[in-house]
Structure formats: C-alpha cells, structure tokens
Scaffold this motif. Sequence first.
Motif, PDB file in Angstrom:
ATOM      1  N   SER A   1       0.827  -1.209   0.000  1.00 31.56           N
ATOM      2  CA  SER A   1       0.000   0.000   0.000  1.00 31.56           C
ATOM      3  C   SER A   1       0.858   1.254   0.000  1.00 31.56           C
ATOM      4  O   SER A   1       0.623   2.193  -0.782  1.00 31.56           O
ATOM      5  N   THR A   2       1.863   1.276   0.861  1.00 34.93           N
ATOM      6  CA  THR A   2       2.696   2.464   1.009  1.00 34.93           C
ATOM      7  C   THR A   2       3.515   2.741  -0.238  1.00 34.93           C
ATOM      8  O   THR A   2       3.583   3.884  -0.715  1.00 34.93           O
ATOM      9  N   LEU A   3       4.142   1.709  -0.787  1.00 35.40           N
ATOM     10  CA  LEU A   3       4.944   1.914  -1.993  1.00 35.40           C
ATOM     11  C   LEU A   3       4.073   2.309  -3.177  1.00 35.40           C
ATOM     12  O   LEU A   3       4.463   3.150  -3.998  1.00 35.40           O
ATOM     13  N   GLY A   4       2.878   1.718  -3.255  1.00 37.73           N
ATOM     14  CA  GLY A   4       1.965   2.075  -4.345  1.00 37.73           C
ATOM     15  C   GLY A   4       1.485   3.506  -4.253  1.00 37.73           C
ATOM     16  O   GLY A   4       1.443   4.235  -5.253  1.00 37.73           O
ATOM     17  N   VAL A   5       1.121   3.935  -3.041  1.00 32.39           N
ATOM     18  CA  VAL A   5       0.675   5.313  -2.836  1.00 32.39           C
ATOM     19  C   VAL A   5       1.816   6.290  -3.100  1.00 32.39           C
ATOM     20  O   VAL A   5       1.634   7.328  -3.746  1.00 32.39           O
ATOM     21  N   GLY A   6       3.007   5.949  -2.612  1.00 29.42           N
ATOM     22  CA  GLY A   6       4.154   6.825  -2.826  1.00 29.42           C
ATOM     23  C   GLY A   6       4.465   7.015  -4.292  1.00 29.42           C
ATOM     24  O   GLY A   6       4.767   8.132  -4.744  1.00 29.42           O
ATOM     25  N   GLU A   7       4.377   5.927  -5.059  1.00 25.26           N
ATOM     26  CA  GLU A   7       4.623   6.026  -6.496  1.00 25.26           C
ATOM     27  C   GLU A   7       3.544   6.845  -7.188  1.00 25.26           C
ATOM     28  O   GLU A   7       3.840   7.658  -8.066  1.00 25.26           O
TER      29      GLU A   7
ATOM     30  N   MET B   1       1.634   9.196  -5.870  1.00 30.02           N
ATOM     31  CA  MET B   1       1.624  10.592  -5.447  1.00 30.02           C
ATOM     32  C   MET B   1       2.986  11.269  -5.624  1.00 30.02           C
ATOM     33  O   MET B   1       3.114  12.478  -5.386  1.00 30.02           O
ATOM     34  N   GLY B   2       3.976  10.490  -6.013  1.00 29.20           N
ATOM     35  CA  GLY B   2       5.292  11.060  -6.291  1.00 29.20           C
ATOM     36  C   GLY B   2       6.016  11.594  -5.078  1.00 29.20           C
ATOM     37  O   GLY B   2       6.793  12.556  -5.174  1.00 29.20           O
ATOM     38  N   ALA B   3       5.795  10.979  -3.915  1.00 29.87           N
ATOM     39  CA  ALA B   3       6.458  11.443  -2.693  1.00 29.87           C
ATOM     40  C   ALA B   3       6.462  10.304  -1.682  1.00 29.87           C
ATOM     41  O   ALA B   3       5.908   9.229  -1.927  1.00 29.87           O
ATOM     42  N   GLU B   4       7.101  10.547  -0.545  1.00 32.04           N
ATOM     43  CA  GLU B   4       7.139   9.557   0.529  1.00 32.04           C
ATOM     44  C   GLU B   4       6.522  10.136   1.790  1.00 32.04           C
ATOM     45  O   GLU B   4       6.517  11.361   1.981  1.00 32.04           O
TER      46      GLU B   4
ATOM     47  N   ASP C   1      -1.708  14.230   2.202  1.00 34.93           N
ATOM     48  CA  ASP C   1      -0.532  13.716   2.905  1.00 34.93           C
ATOM     49  C   ASP C   1      -0.285  12.259   2.511  1.00 34.93           C
ATOM     50  O   ASP C   1      -1.186  11.411   2.616  1.00 34.93           O
ATOM     51  N   VAL C   2       0.929  11.954   2.072  1.00 38.52           N
ATOM     52  CA  VAL C   2       1.258  10.615   1.593  1.00 38.52           C
ATOM     53  C   VAL C   2       1.159   9.584   2.717  1.00 38.52           C
ATOM     54  O   VAL C   2       0.652   8.477   2.532  1.00 38.52           O
ATOM     55  N   GLY C   3       1.632   9.949   3.902  1.00 41.60           N
ATOM     56  CA  GLY C   3       1.596   9.029   5.023  1.00 41.60           C
ATOM     57  C   GLY C   3       0.168   8.667   5.418  1.00 41.60           C
ATOM     58  O   GLY C   3      -0.156   7.494   5.648  1.00 41.60           O
ATOM     59  N   THR C   4      -0.698   9.673   5.491  1.00 45.39           N
ATOM     60  CA  THR C   4      -2.103   9.428   5.838  1.00 45.39           C
ATOM     61  C   THR C   4      -2.786   8.596   4.771  1.00 45.39           C
ATOM     62  O   THR C   4      -3.553   7.666   5.067  1.00 45.39           O
ATOM     63  N   ALA C   5      -2.519   8.910   3.507  1.00 45.16           N
ATOM     64  CA  ALA C   5      -3.097   8.142   2.406  1.00 45.16           C
ATOM     65  C   ALA C   5      -2.639   6.686   2.460  1.00 45.16           C
ATOM     66  O   ALA C   5      -3.437   5.756   2.264  1.00 45.16           O
TER      67      ALA C   5
END
Length: 336
Positions: free
Chosen positions: A17-23, A25-28, A286-290
């Motif tokens: 989930s985290t890696l997919g969202v980060g990719e 949204m283009g951020a970490e 926010d990437v972390g919240t997402a």
Amino acid sequence: MDHAKGFCVTLVVMMHSTLGVGEAMGAEGFLHTFVAFAKPFRMPDFFMIAGLFLCRTINRDWRTFIDRKVAHFAYFYLLWFAIQWIFKGRLLEGPSASAAIDRLALGLVEPFGTLWFIYLLPIFFVVTKLLRHAPATAVLFAAALLETARIRTGWTIPDEFAARYVYFLFGYIFAPRIFALAEWASSNPAKATVSLFVWACCNSALVFSPAPLPDYPNLADLPVVSLVAGIAGAGAVVVFATLLSLVAWNSWLEYCGRNSIVIYLSFFLPMAVTRTAITTFHLVSDVGTASLLVTLAGVTIPIVLHRHVRNGRLRFLFERPERFSLSSLKAISTTL
C-alpha cells in the motif's frame, strides 16, 4: 502465533500500500520509514511461522500430506490467480486478448503478483518432507548458503526459494525453541520489552546506515548480515506478538492472524481501489495518511468480505470445497 501472523500480514499489506501510494503521489510519507525498518524481517518471519507447525504433519503419508500441503494451496493459487488475472491482466492489457492469454499461461510457472508466497509454500513443504531424514545442520547450512548467494535468475521460484527457504527451515527445526522464546516473553514482559528496544535500535542502525559496497543500499542488505537480521527480526516479532497477546484489546490482531490467508489472497483489490480513489479525486494530500488509509482498507475489507461469504455460496473463495480434495477427485476419476 496468531498475533504474529496478523502482524506479519499487516506488514505485507502496508508495504504494498505504502509503496503504491508513494509512487502514485510522487512522494514519501511517514509509513515509508516503517516499511524500510520492517524490510529485513517482514518476509523471513512470515516463512518462519509457516514452518513452525510442519512437525505435526510432516510424517503423515504422502497422499494426506499432498492433499493438505500442496493441493490446498494449489487450489487457492489457481482460483485467485484467475481472479487477479481478470482484474489486473485483462483490464491492464486492454483489447489485446492474446497478451492476456499469454499472461494467463505464464502464471502457471511464474507466480502472478503477490501470489508468489502461496505458490512457493507447497514447494517448501515437499522439499522439507523429502529432506526430513537428512542431517538438519547440513540442510540448514545449505539453505543459509543459498540465501547468502543472492541468486538472481529472473525467475521468481528459484530466486525466492534461495532467498527464503532458510527461514522456513529455521522455523521447522527450531520450533520448540521459538515456542520457548514466546513462553519466556509471556513470563518476563519487562525483560522482553527491553530486549525489543535493543533489537529495534540495532535493526534501525543496519537499515538506515549505508553499506560500503555499491550494490547494497544499506548494511542490512549485505550478505550474511541480512540472514542474521532476518532471523533476529523474526524472533523479535515472536516476542512482540507475545506481548501484544497479553493485551485484551488486541484480539482483532489475533483474528487477522487466524484469517491471514483471507487477507493475503484478496487485499490487492481493496488496496488498488482505495489508492485509485484517493489519488484520482485528491481526497488526501498527505502521503503518510493516504498510505495508512489504503493499508486499513487492504486489511479490513477482506475480513468483512470473508464474514459475509463464509456461510454462503461464495465461501469457496476462502474455503476449499471438499470436492477439490484428492480423495474426492480420485473418486470422480474412478467413476468416470
């Protein structure tokens, strides 16, 4: 151990989930740090736990063993491979039917997506049964050499077998000591907490310190170090899960552990839908919240789905029907 399985499957969902969202949204975000922290032990612990209870079935006759340890997982792999192929393969390939069919055929030898774990487990079971009379020390040493060799053929099965079998074998061989570790943590929660803190500091130092070699991003990825970090981390998860089991409100994690295969098989779809909704409609900035929201969806929606279908016609999604057991299939073939 149900708490440990629940924790491990949550880590797997969180990583995807985290890696997919980060990719997307283009951020970490803040979960990227925890995903990196968990990398040394996330899959080693999963495989170690899978090997813990093998001693109960390994000496059974081959027919019973194959039915419970091979046919069982083969059923779920083929079923959920077909489901993932429909949602991922055909939809992503668009109008190209030939490409989708090619991917369907390839999935029989090259595991599709996250299903490689389900594909690999029966191989571990069979190999361990075949080697059960061999000297345990020699087999474990050979498995450790395979992990250290960093085999990269491009084919998932031999690559992941080499990288993961040592942890499965470790769980099988040292099951009594691992259960003793859990008993110790249960009887000595204060000492166990201090031990966890010391381990967390060491694991952080390995993960977030660059390696001196160019092919390895951090110290935890180095040969031999990764093996030690994986085994130590798997032990730490056992201790952590034992401490969690002492807390009454953590029964939800135990429930996730008892139904870990339900989550693992089906988290891909709610994860993808939730991620797409968040990124397409800009629901969360926010990437972390997402990442956290997508993780929660990936864990909870499969459990909710399972509770709704387990007594109905769709229970075959998570429960192998009796007609797909080896005894039933043999009876049908005899009749025909």
